[in-house]
Scaffold this motif. Structure first.
Motif, mmCIF file in Angstrom:
data_model
loop_
_atom_site.group_PDB
_atom_site.id
_atom_site.type_symbol
_atom_site.label_atom_id
_atom_site.label_comp_id
_atom_site.label_asym_id
_atom_site.label_seq_id
_atom_site.Cartn_x
_atom_site.Cartn_y
_atom_site.Cartn_z
ATOM 1 N N TYR A 9 0.734 -1.158 0.084
ATOM 2 C CA TYR A 9 -0.138 -0.208 -0.040
ATOM 3 C C TYR A 9 0.765 1.295 0.092
ATOM 4 C CZ TYR A 9 -3.202 3.752 1.240
ATOM 5 O OH TYR A 9 -3.957 4.885 1.509
ATOM 6 N N PRO A 10 1.762 1.293 1.129
ATOM 7 C CA PRO A 10 2.572 2.829 0.866
ATOM 8 C C PRO A 10 3.186 3.026 -0.365
ATOM 9 C CG PRO A 10 3.018 1.471 2.863
ATOM 10 C CD PRO A 10 2.240 0.665 2.120
ATOM 11 N N VAL A 11 3.846 1.923 -0.926
ATOM 12 C CA VAL A 11 4.692 2.211 -2.340
ATOM 13 C C VAL A 11 3.648 2.454 -3.466
ATOM 14 C CG1 VAL A 11 5.900 0.810 -4.027
ATOM 15 C CG2 VAL A 11 6.378 0.402 -1.585
ATOM 16 N N LEU A 12 2.471 1.693 -3.389
ATOM 17 C CA LEU A 12 1.510 2.034 -4.528
ATOM 18 C C LEU A 12 0.904 3.466 -4.221
ATOM 19 C CD1 LEU A 12 -0.387 -1.516 -4.608
ATOM 20 C CD2 LEU A 12 1.434 -0.547 -6.364
ATOM 21 N N ARG A 13 0.732 3.821 -3.102
ATOM 22 C CA ARG A 13 0.051 5.355 -2.803
ATOM 23 C C ARG A 13 0.994 6.179 -3.231
ATOM 24 N NH1 ARG A 13 0.197 9.445 0.952
ATOM 25 N NH2 ARG A 13 -1.898 10.153 1.179
ATOM 26 N N SER A 14 2.553 6.044 -3.023
ATOM 27 C CA SER A 14 3.302 7.110 -3.302
ATOM 28 C C SER A 14 3.406 7.173 -4.746
ATOM 29 C CB SER A 14 4.625 6.384 -2.770
ATOM 30 O OG SER A 14 6.120 7.563 -3.285
ATOM 31 N N LEU A 15 3.322 5.956 -5.662
ATOM 32 C CA LEU A 15 3.384 5.879 -7.160
ATOM 33 C C LEU A 15 2.335 6.791 -7.501
ATOM 34 C CD1 LEU A 15 4.621 2.416 -7.788
ATOM 35 C CD2 LEU A 15 5.829 4.738 -8.187
ATOM 36 N N ALA A 16 1.179 6.526 -6.968
ATOM 37 C CA ALA A 16 -0.059 7.200 -7.631
ATOM 38 C C ALA A 16 -0.180 8.461 -7.156
ATOM 39 C CB ALA A 16 -1.261 6.644 -6.819
ATOM 40 N N LEU A 17 0.463 9.097 -6.070
ATOM 41 C CA LEU A 17 0.557 10.644 -5.648
ATOM 42 C C LEU A 17 1.458 11.274 -6.738
ATOM 43 C CD1 LEU A 17 0.744 10.449 -1.754
ATOM 44 C CD2 LEU A 17 -1.244 11.150 -3.244
ATOM 45 N N GLN A 18 2.542 10.576 -7.163
ATOM 46 C CA GLN A 18 3.469 11.228 -7.836
ATOM 47 C C GLN A 18 2.888 11.193 -9.383
ATOM 48 O OE1 GLN A 18 7.246 9.128 -7.949
ATOM 49 N NE2 GLN A 18 7.025 8.404 -5.691
ATOM 50 N N LEU A 19 2.317 10.181 -9.640
ATOM 51 C CA LEU A 19 1.573 10.270 -11.120
ATOM 52 C C LEU A 19 0.649 11.612 -11.075
ATOM 53 C CD1 LEU A 19 1.501 9.178 -13.725
ATOM 54 C CD2 LEU A 19 -0.538 7.526 -12.940
ATOM 55 N N HIS A 20 -0.182 11.748 -10.023
ATOM 56 C CA HIS A 20 -1.030 12.530 -9.871
ATOM 57 C C HIS A 20 -0.597 13.890 -10.275
ATOM 58 C CE1 HIS A 20 -4.148 15.543 -8.192
ATOM 59 N NE2 HIS A 20 -4.926 14.759 -9.129
ATOM 60 N N SER A 21 0.530 13.955 -9.332
ATOM 61 C CA SER A 21 1.051 15.499 -9.239
ATOM 62 C C SER A 21 1.580 15.803 -10.308
ATOM 63 C CB SER A 21 2.192 15.597 -8.088
ATOM 64 O OG SER A 21 1.662 15.533 -6.869
ATOM 65 N N ALA A 22 2.408 14.894 -11.165
ATOM 66 C CA ALA A 22 3.036 15.280 -12.379
ATOM 67 C C ALA A 22 1.972 15.393 -13.646
ATOM 68 C CB ALA A 22 3.740 13.765 -13.012
ATOM 69 N N ILE A 23 0.864 14.875 -13.662
ATOM 70 C CA ILE A 23 -0.084 15.103 -14.486
ATOM 71 C C ILE A 23 -0.921 16.603 -14.269
ATOM 72 C CG2 ILE A 23 -2.509 14.395 -15.443
ATOM 73 C CD1 ILE A 23 -1.437 11.484 -15.039
ATOM 74 N N THR A 24 -1.242 16.651 -13.251
ATOM 75 C CA THR A 24 -2.111 17.931 -12.719
ATOM 76 C C THR A 24 -1.218 19.157 -12.301
ATOM 77 O OG1 THR A 24 -2.185 17.359 -10.345
ATOM 78 C CG2 THR A 24 -3.914 16.637 -11.926
ATOM 79 N N GLY A 25 0.272 18.904 -12.032
ATOM 80 C CA GLY A 25 1.014 19.957 -11.560
ATOM 81 C C GLY A 25 0.367 20.622 -10.179
ATOM 82 N N SER A 26 -0.449 19.849 -9.626
ATOM 83 C CA SER A 26 -0.935 20.296 -8.262
ATOM 84 C C SER A 26 -0.104 19.434 -7.170
ATOM 85 C CB SER A 26 -2.382 20.332 -8.275
ATOM 86 O OG SER A 26 -2.808 18.918 -8.239
ATOM 87 N N TYR A 27 -0.375 19.935 -5.786
ATOM 88 C CA TYR A 27 0.162 19.366 -4.734
ATOM 89 C C TYR A 27 -0.944 18.229 -4.236
ATOM 90 C CZ TYR A 27 1.764 18.339 -0.184
ATOM 91 O OH TYR A 27 2.454 17.697 1.069
ATOM 92 N N LEU A 28 -0.543 17.133 -3.630
ATOM 93 C CA LEU A 28 -1.726 16.274 -3.033
ATOM 94 C C LEU A 28 -1.341 16.257 -1.705
ATOM 95 C CD1 LEU A 28 -2.063 13.434 -5.660
ATOM 96 C CD2 LEU A 28 -3.766 14.865 -4.620
ATOM 97 N N SER A 29 -2.402 16.412 -0.931
ATOM 98 C CA SER A 29 -2.119 16.288 0.519
ATOM 99 C C SER A 29 -1.519 15.081 1.182
ATOM 100 C CB SER A 29 -3.594 16.508 1.049
ATOM 101 O OG SER A 29 -3.121 16.433 2.427
ATOM 102 N N GLY A 30 -0.469 15.085 1.848
ATOM 103 C CA GLY A 30 0.185 13.844 2.554
ATOM 104 C C GLY A 30 1.585 13.623 1.659
ATOM 105 N N THR A 31 1.817 14.284 0.697
ATOM 106 C CA THR A 31 2.943 13.830 -0.398
ATOM 107 C C THR A 31 4.414 14.007 0.623
ATOM 108 O OG1 THR A 31 1.803 14.499 -2.089
ATOM 109 C CG2 THR A 31 4.138 13.971 -2.532
ATOM 110 N N HIS A 32 4.118 15.266 1.451
ATOM 111 C CA HIS A 32 5.468 15.304 2.283
ATOM 112 C C HIS A 32 4.884 15.294 3.741
ATOM 113 C CE1 HIS A 32 6.142 17.092 -1.487
ATOM 114 N NE2 HIS A 32 7.369 17.061 -1.369
#
Length: 135
Positions: A9-32
């Motif tokens: 779960y942590p690995v998959l969540r991290s990858l999903a957050l990175q992908l979302h941020s890269a596509i949208t250019g927005s910050y996702l809560s919890g990335t840091h």
């Protein structure tokens, strides 16, 4: 299967957050996250902070001055002074940070807890990302 899913779960969540941020250019809560680490004195705090930085497990570490701590240890109420580290890093690095600090910290059970960063200055959050390598 359930155990493997929970471990991934942590690995998959991290990858999903990175992908979302890269596509949208927005910050996702919890990335840091901000990790809190207690230390016995200022020298130990400096040594641990420097070790964390040398391993590139954080972008920034604040060393806060002495504070009074009250806690239960082995059934007894204890009182001491401690120094607190505030460690700014990627959420995906919290496990590695925790393992590393436990390996070098003089306390039997050091306080190492973290909270996700919900929002903040986008430029600062981007700087954290750039300062802490993903892998």
């Amino acid at each position: 299967v359930v155990t493997l899913s929970l471990l991934m779960y942590p690995v998959l969540r991290s990858l999903a957050l990175q992908l979302h941020s890269a596509i949208t250019g927005s910050y996702l809560s919890g990335t840091h996250s901000i990790a809190f680490i207690n230390c016995l004195n200022e020298q130990i705090a400096k040594d641990i902070a420097r070790a964390i930085m040398d391993k590139k497990l954080a972008a920034y570490v604040n060393i806060l001055p002495k504070s009074l701590a009250l806690y239960f240890w082995k059934g007894e109420l204890e009182e001491s002074t401690e120094i607190l580290l505030l460690v700014k890093t990627r959420t995906s690095k919290i496990g590695e940070l925790s393992n590393y600090v436990r390996s070098i910290h003089p306390f039997e059970i050091p306080e190492i807890i973290s909270l996700p960063i919900d929002q903040g200055n986008p430029l600062y959050l981007k700087w954290i990302e750039e300062s802490v390598p993903q892998e």
